[in-house]
Design a protein around this motif. Sequence first.
Motif, PDB file in Angstrom:
ATOM      1  N   GLN A 160       0.828  -1.297  -0.051  1.00 17.13           N
ATOM      2  CA  GLN A 160       0.008   0.018   0.131  1.00 17.13           C
ATOM      3  C   GLN A 160       0.832   1.495  -0.091  1.00 17.13           C
ATOM      4  O   GLN A 160       1.930   1.497   0.842  1.00 17.13           O
ATOM      5  CB  GLN A 160      -1.076  -0.071   1.098  1.00 17.13           C
ATOM      6  CG  GLN A 160      -1.810   1.285   1.190  1.00 17.13           C
ATOM      7  CD  GLN A 160      -2.737   1.438   2.633  1.00 17.13           C
ATOM      8  OE1 GLN A 160      -2.773   0.412   3.262  1.00 17.13           O
ATOM      9  NE2 GLN A 160      -3.046   2.555   3.083  1.00 17.13           N
ATOM     10  N   GLN A 161       0.314   2.072  -0.623  1.00 22.06           N
ATOM     11  CA  GLN A 161       1.157   3.519  -0.751  1.00 22.06           C
ATOM     12  C   GLN A 161       0.939   4.194   0.745  1.00 22.06           C
ATOM     13  O   GLN A 161      -0.060   4.376   1.160  1.00 22.06           O
ATOM     14  CB  GLN A 161       0.478   4.461  -1.763  1.00 22.06           C
ATOM     15  CG  GLN A 161       1.101   5.665  -1.702  1.00 22.06           C
ATOM     16  CD  GLN A 161       0.703   6.810  -2.877  1.00 22.06           C
ATOM     17  OE1 GLN A 161       1.129   6.740  -4.025  1.00 22.06           O
ATOM     18  NE2 GLN A 161      -0.561   7.444  -2.607  1.00 22.06           N
ATOM     19  N   VAL A 162       2.071   4.643   0.928  1.00 22.79           N
ATOM     20  CA  VAL A 162       2.321   5.324   2.197  1.00 22.79           C
ATOM     21  C   VAL A 162       2.771   6.883   1.771  1.00 22.79           C
ATOM     22  O   VAL A 162       4.136   6.672   1.383  1.00 22.79           O
ATOM     23  CB  VAL A 162       3.173   4.585   3.408  1.00 22.79           C
ATOM     24  CG1 VAL A 162       3.101   5.548   4.869  1.00 22.79           C
ATOM     25  CG2 VAL A 162       2.390   3.385   3.821  1.00 22.79           C
ATOM     26  N   ILE A 163       2.246   7.792   2.560  1.00 18.80           N
ATOM     27  CA  ILE A 163       2.921   9.228   2.154  1.00 18.80           C
ATOM     28  C   ILE A 163       3.894   9.674   3.234  1.00 18.80           C
ATOM     29  O   ILE A 163       3.152  10.033   4.531  1.00 18.80           O
ATOM     30  CB  ILE A 163       1.870  10.321   2.050  1.00 18.80           C
ATOM     31  CG1 ILE A 163       1.073   9.674   0.665  1.00 18.80           C
ATOM     32  CG2 ILE A 163       2.484  11.716   1.512  1.00 18.80           C
ATOM     33  CD1 ILE A 163       1.703   9.709  -0.727  1.00 18.80           C
ATOM     34  N   LEU A 164       5.163   9.970   3.027  1.00 11.25           N
ATOM     35  CA  LEU A 164       5.981  10.433   4.110  1.00 11.25           C
ATOM     36  C   LEU A 164       6.317  11.945   3.652  1.00 11.25           C
ATOM     37  O   LEU A 164       6.578  12.271   2.855  1.00 11.25           O
ATOM     38  CB  LEU A 164       7.306   9.774   3.873  1.00 11.25           C
ATOM     39  CG  LEU A 164       8.646  10.219   4.834  1.00 11.25           C
ATOM     40  CD1 LEU A 164       8.254  10.085   6.326  1.00 11.25           C
ATOM     41  CD2 LEU A 164       9.777   9.581   4.403  1.00 11.25           C
ATOM     42  N   THR A 165       5.871  12.592   4.961  1.00  6.00           N
ATOM     43  CA  THR A 165       6.020  14.228   4.825  1.00  6.00           C
ATOM     44  C   THR A 165       7.294  14.504   5.712  1.00  6.00           C
ATOM     45  O   THR A 165       7.167  14.144   6.765  1.00  6.00           O
ATOM     46  CB  THR A 165       4.752  14.901   5.232  1.00  6.00           C
ATOM     47  OG1 THR A 165       3.735  14.392   4.293  1.00  6.00           O
ATOM     48  CG2 THR A 165       5.043  16.438   4.814  1.00  6.00           C
ATOM     49  N   VAL A 166       8.131  15.307   5.059  1.00  7.89           N
ATOM     50  CA  VAL A 166       9.549  15.874   5.887  1.00  7.89           C
ATOM     51  C   VAL A 166       9.256  17.259   5.821  1.00  7.89           C
ATOM     52  O   VAL A 166       9.236  18.195   4.669  1.00  7.89           O
ATOM     53  CB  VAL A 166      10.636  15.101   5.196  1.00  7.89           C
ATOM     54  CG1 VAL A 166      11.679  16.199   6.031  1.00  7.89           C
ATOM     55  CG2 VAL A 166      10.809  13.799   4.952  1.00  7.89           C
TER      56      VAL A 166
END
Length: 609
Positions: A160-166
């Motif tokens: 599944q796609q996971v969005i990582l935000t930095v």
Amino acid sequence: MSRNNNPGKPTKTTARAVMVILLLLFGSWVQAAQISVKTDHSPVAVDETFQLIFTVDGEPDGSPDFSPLEQDFEVLGTSQSRNISIVNGKASRTTRYLVNVLPRRSGELTVPSVSFGKDVSPVLKLRVQDATTGKTPAAASGEAVFMEVGVDQNKPWVQQQVILTVRIFSRIQWKEASLSDPQFRGGEVLVQKLGEDRRYEKQRDGQSWQVIERRYALFPQKSGELSMDPLSLNLRIPAGSKKQRSPFGSFNDPFFDDFFSSRSYRNKMVRSKPLSLDVRPIPPAFHGKRWLVARDLQLQESWSDAPEDLKTGEPVTRTLAIVADGVTLGQLPELTLPQIQGLRIYPDDPVNKEQATDKGILSTSSRKFAIIPTHPGDYQLPAVELKWWNSVTGSEQTARLAPRMLKVTGAVQNVPPPVAATPLAAAPVSSAEQPPKAPGNSVSPAAVAVTAKPGGDGINTWLIAGNAILAILWLLTLVLYVRSRKAAGSRVMPEEKTASVPNMSRLWRQLHQAVQAGDAAAVRASLLELAPGLWLEQTPRSLEAMADRVDAPLSVELLNLSRHLYADPAVAWDGEKIESGMKALRHGEAQKKPDAKEGVLKPLYPNAG
């Protein structure tokens, strides 16, 4: 008094003087090396990088071994410089080794002895301050630069796609900043950067911060616990106050202020907090043949002409497309249509597109099918279905295109069949290429050909006699053809056989050369040329179709190669694994037979968990 009769020849006195000078120089070179060590600045903080300077006077016994430093410091890089000077006939040589390090903890740390062969450096004690002390005036009230990381899903399903935000928060101007890439432990994770960095201003605790935001799409390939290493931001921040060099003071502009002022900078490293993912396996509630998880998925179709009004011999194009949100292009299945008697179906090459938006990956795979009716009648194209898992609702869903009815009029057409076609009869037929009986009140073409008008018995007799004559002529032609083939069989048959079977030895060499050269396009071309020799029936005509026939790791590398060519050139692929896996197919070690019961759409990824 002696005199040198040969001015061009050196005297013994001159030779002795040269020897003395050489001995003095050599003696200065072989003196024992003197080694010292210091830091480039003091004090140092646990979140700052600094340099350990090793100065070696003379020739050391060997090259330095900086591995002992790893106990309390992270070694980021090394460099060296040399200086040779001769003063009053005495030569001296100085070598400086610059080692960039980052303390692993605060407190009293020891720089251990470093071996230069038999020579060693002295031990150095230094105090490393905590991150909250030793700040520059710009950061005296707290951290001037810090970093936050977060994901939209802590417990995703596998693939599944996971969005990582930095997000990088800053209240100062820096120079030469670089951010490390996400690295995971515990399993493979596909990482893809999303779009360009965003820059904006944000209020936090009553203060204004400049924010740089970067996003990544993560696709965990294995269920279980995954941990991401802390991200590292290396940058240079101001050290001390700015000194004006302009008599006009500040221009209130960063460019002119830097140009007309002088300021020193120091290295700093900012680390994020660690991050972990609890990846769930394929849920038992999923009943599809192959696992496919997405945020949204749709099947679409379009026709070049109305399918309810077709004529024999005239082609019509049906375009099918999969539009998937939160899915990589390599996860999408290949679109296919079954062959139906009375219709000739010619598939075109798929057209794939992968788009990285700020919300994630959007993939589209479309394919055109040219359909040529050969017999009049009514035909039904079966429904197109694809089961997938909705990551938003946490439930199984089915994307579906309803069955399509084709109405065809006109005379029977003789159209050559497509290569490797697999006709699926919709109803029993009496001979090759006879169409199925049409539903309802429609009449088959064969019935139309033999139906006589009232009182036309004579027509039926002539029709039967004509058919008998045609059959006799056909048999005579067949006998003559067989005899001619036998007469020339010893010469013609080997040539035709050689022309129909690919030269596998040449193709294997071609694949090996493409792998050694790292040419992705040439590897793909070689694989598709090899396919007919490995799969004699239903030959795969794309990398995706080929991956569906084999097991991992070959299937994974074939998909990686496809993504590298058509979606993301940054995707890595292993040519040696592809070559070795394909060679295993020659001996039947990994080949899979196509499953006739499998659905119309064949997902590329097998069940992973």
